[in-house]
Design an enzyme around this catalytic site. Structure first.
Site, short mmCIF file in Angstrom:
data_model
loop_
_atom_site.label_atom_id
_atom_site.label_comp_id
_atom_site.label_asym_id
_atom_site.label_seq_id
_atom_site.Cartn_x
_atom_site.Cartn_y
_atom_site.Cartn_z
N LYS A 22 16.83 82.39 -5.01
CA LYS A 22 17.91 83.33 -4.76
C LYS A 22 18.17 84.13 -6.03
O LYS A 22 18.18 83.58 -7.13
CB LYS A 22 19.18 82.58 -4.36
CG LYS A 22 20.38 83.50 -4.12
CD LYS A 22 21.58 82.72 -3.66
CE LYS A 22 22.83 83.59 -3.55
NZ LYS A 22 22.67 84.72 -2.63
N ASP A 155 7.81 68.34 -24.28
CA ASP A 155 9.08 68.14 -24.98
C ASP A 155 9.92 67.08 -24.28
O ASP A 155 11.13 67.27 -24.07
CB ASP A 155 9.85 69.46 -25.08
CG ASP A 155 10.93 69.43 -26.16
OD1 ASP A 155 10.83 68.57 -27.07
OD2 ASP A 155 11.85 70.26 -26.10
#
Length: 333
Positions: A22, A155
């Protein structure tokens, strides 16, 4: 000119996401977050927002940062243990990522608060911690094996693991993620990215990027779940043995049974932290081991809280003489 090119690329990337994500207007985002009022701030540049009857997290991003790769990755991923991106917003000055709201925040802060996640005794507390570890492992297993292309997160750390209201964990922050194939093609990086303390030796020394660097970082996360401390590498006590070495490191919140319950987890974390990447387990093996550890914990709890229970009759897996053996099949309790 470079900044303008990045802005244009981002607009193209966001436009291409419109069918899958969206695209929020800035008015809607401002209304949801109270124009990013302090009371809505979760941490850093992340705010909670009420979009109708749903609450989402809204992360405000600088236009200096190219988020197109992260958005593209999250568009393709659909897994319970990876954060769900619902939409984006571009007001011409800043960019915003709208994702699922995780009520308990990041694992790093949860460990700092010292939440036990249940009863006072270590059994339930350990179940919660092992389940969190298993959730992260499942997310990485999916990224390494079931996405096309396969990705290396690059990470993994406790601040990039979020917890929902049921204390189930999801991996977030894919800003450094790379496809495993692309990493193989460009094996040496210009500069190191990631977080000190979580970086695998081969990455620090040569820039080599493989799924095994995520395995190494996961080993650190597992240690933090055991100890309740930040990025602590617990050295093996050669003189006193594994149990004695663990005594001073296991989270004090876990009660008297803490060390006993921590042994299988500690062995697994040591295996993930092996210096030679080829000797570390892959995430499929890590998931399998954590499933077995969790099963044993639940079986142990099913015997009840009766302190008179004779644990020698509980059919747990008995010990190995090799303290570095990570296999749960040979783990000692």
């Amino acid at each position: 000119m470079r900044k303008e090119r990045v802005k244009q690329d981002l607009r193209v990337e966001i436009a291409s996401c419109e069918r899958a994500l969206k695209v929020f207007g800035i008015e809607e985002v401002n209304r949801a977050t109270g124009k990013f009022c302090p009371g809505k701030r979760i941490k850093g540049s992340v705010y909670s927002g009420e979009f109708g009857d749903r609450v989402f997290a809204v992360k405000k991003m600088s236009r200096e940062i190219d988020i197109s790769l992260e958005v593209n990755i999250l568009m393709k991923i659909n897994h319970f243990n990876v954060i769900n991106l619902y939409g984006v917003c571009d007001d011409g000055q800043s960019l915003y990522l709208v994702s699922e709201y995780m009520e308990f925040g990041c694992l790093k802060d949860w460990l700092k608060r010292g939440r036990k996640g249940g009863e006072e005794e270590g059994g339930i507390g350990w179940e919660i911690r092992v389940q969190i570890g298993l959730d992260v492992a499942n997310g990485l297993y999916y990224l390494h094996n079931f996405t096309k292309p396969a990705y290396v997160h690059q990470d993994i750390k406790t601040s990039n693991v979020l917890l929902n209201s049921d204390l189930r964990a999801k991996i977030t922050n894919f800003s450094l993620a790379r496809s495993a194939a692309a990493a193989r093609d460009t094996n040496v990086t210009v500069h190191l990215v990631g977080t000190r303390g979580y970086m695998a030796p081969e990455y620090v020394e040569t820039g080599e990027i493989t799924p095994k660097i995520d395995v190494y970082a996961f080993g650190v996360v597992l240690l933090e779940l055991i100890t309740g401390k930040e990025a602590v590498l617990v050295a093996r006590n050669e003189k006193g043995g594994l149990e004695e070495a663990l005594t001073s490191y296991v989270d004090a919140n876990m009660g008297e049974t803490g060390v006993e319950m921590a042994l299988p987890l500690f062995r697994l974390s040591l295996a993930c932290l092996r210096r030679e990447s080829e000797t570390r387990p892959n995430m499929e093996e890590v998931v399998s081991s954590l499933v077995k550890i969790l099963t044993d914990l639940r079986r142990l709890r099913s015997f009840g809280d009766d302190s008179s229970t004779d644990r020698s009759v509980i059919p747990l897996r008995r010990g190995s003489r090799n303290e570095n053996d990570w296999s749960v099949e040979t783990a000692s309790w």
